[in-house]
Design a protein around this motif. Structure first.
Motif, short mmCIF file in Angstrom:
data_model
loop_
_atom_site.label_atom_id
_atom_site.label_comp_id
_atom_site.label_asym_id
_atom_site.label_seq_id
_atom_site.Cartn_x
_atom_site.Cartn_y
_atom_site.Cartn_z
N PHE A 20 27.19 48.50 34.75
CA PHE A 20 26.32 49.31 35.08
C PHE A 20 24.92 49.20 34.73
CE2 PHE A 20 24.48 53.59 35.08
CZ PHE A 20 24.51 54.14 36.20
N LYS A 21 24.80 49.05 33.16
CA LYS A 21 23.59 48.71 32.60
C LYS A 21 22.66 47.76 33.00
CE LYS A 21 25.27 50.81 28.19
NZ LYS A 21 25.48 50.67 26.61
N VAL A 22 23.59 46.63 33.54
CA VAL A 22 22.71 45.37 34.21
C VAL A 22 22.26 45.88 35.52
CG1 VAL A 22 23.07 43.11 35.14
CG2 VAL A 22 24.18 43.69 32.93
N SER B 129 19.63 36.60 33.98
CA SER B 129 19.57 36.35 32.51
C SER B 129 18.15 37.30 32.00
CB SER B 129 18.97 34.84 32.10
OG SER B 129 17.83 34.57 32.92
N GLN B 130 17.21 37.60 32.96
CA GLN B 130 15.89 38.62 32.71
C GLN B 130 16.51 39.80 32.48
OE1 GLN B 130 13.06 37.66 32.02
NE2 GLN B 130 13.85 35.13 31.97
N ARG B 131 17.49 40.37 33.33
CA ARG B 131 18.08 41.59 33.19
C ARG B 131 18.85 41.81 31.85
NH1 ARG B 131 18.51 45.02 37.27
NH2 ARG B 131 17.38 44.46 39.18
N LEU B 132 19.62 40.69 31.56
CA LEU B 132 20.46 40.64 30.14
C LEU B 132 19.50 40.89 29.09
CD1 LEU B 132 23.16 38.41 31.14
CD2 LEU B 132 23.38 40.49 30.84
N LEU B 133 18.24 40.02 29.11
CA LEU B 133 17.34 39.97 27.93
C LEU B 133 16.99 41.37 27.67
CD1 LEU B 133 15.10 36.65 28.65
CD2 LEU B 133 16.68 37.22 26.82
N LYS B 134 16.48 42.16 28.72
CA LYS B 134 16.04 43.48 28.40
C LYS B 134 17.11 44.18 27.46
CE LYS B 134 13.52 44.09 32.76
NZ LYS B 134 13.65 44.97 33.96
#
Length: 182
Positions: free
Chosen positions: A100-102, A64-69
């Protein structure tokens, strides 16, 4: 689409549909807009990280922290574009580009050993030690023909994932995604 409380015009629908490469029908876009408005509690026209975290499935996701960015501050059009990778109509390359972006947490267009290690840590939590994670990752990279110093580019992800079944990549219906967001 100026404010979250306004209605979508036919022009807005067509513009959003083009922006997401026609991966959502106009009805799906209307449903996504209704959910966007629910999440945009202050009718600012964008969704904040806190508003995304109000979705329990999102908050519980180990990434979730990666997705939040990636999602913090998205307006409706960009919200739909982000979700388009989850569409059943999205092709393998579109889904892989999201994955890939994650992994590419610094957004430099390449994934390092440490980027993958951070994702592995997010996913495994306390169930693996740092030493175990590094050992596993070094072995996996070695088997794939990479070293600890190698960088993976989007083309590497696409090349390696296209060889696998499409079933192994993310696939979720828009209705299921809306259920999760509800």
């Amino acid at each position: 689409m100026g404010t979250a409380s306004s209605m979508l015009t036919q022009y807005d629908l067509e513009e959003v549909q083009l922006h997401c490469h026609n991966l959502f029908s106009q009805q799906e876009i209307v449903s996504l807009y209704q959910r966007f408005c629910q999440l945009d509690r202050n009718a600012k026209g964008f969704i904040s990280a806190d508003e995304f975290l109000s979705v329990p499935e999102f908050a519980m996701n180990p990434l979730s922290q990666r997705l939040l960015k990636m999602v913090d501050g998205l307006n409706f059009k960009d919200f739909v574009a982000f979700l388009s990778a989850f569409s059943a109509k999205a092709n393998m390359e579109q889904k892989i580009a999201l994955i890939f972006k994650v992994y590419d947490s610094d957004g430099n267009g390449k994934i390092s050993f440490n980027d993958i290690l951070e994702v592995l840590q997010d996913l495994s939590g306390v169930f693996m030690s740092n030493e175990q994670r590094e050992k596993v990752l070094i072995q996996v990279l070695k088997e794939a023909g990479y070293t600890r110093e190698s960088y993976l580019m989007l083309d590497d992800f696409i090349k390696n994932r296209v060889e696998e079944s499409e079933d192994t990549c993310i696939s979720i219906s828009t209705n299921r995604f809306l259920e999760i967001l509800a």
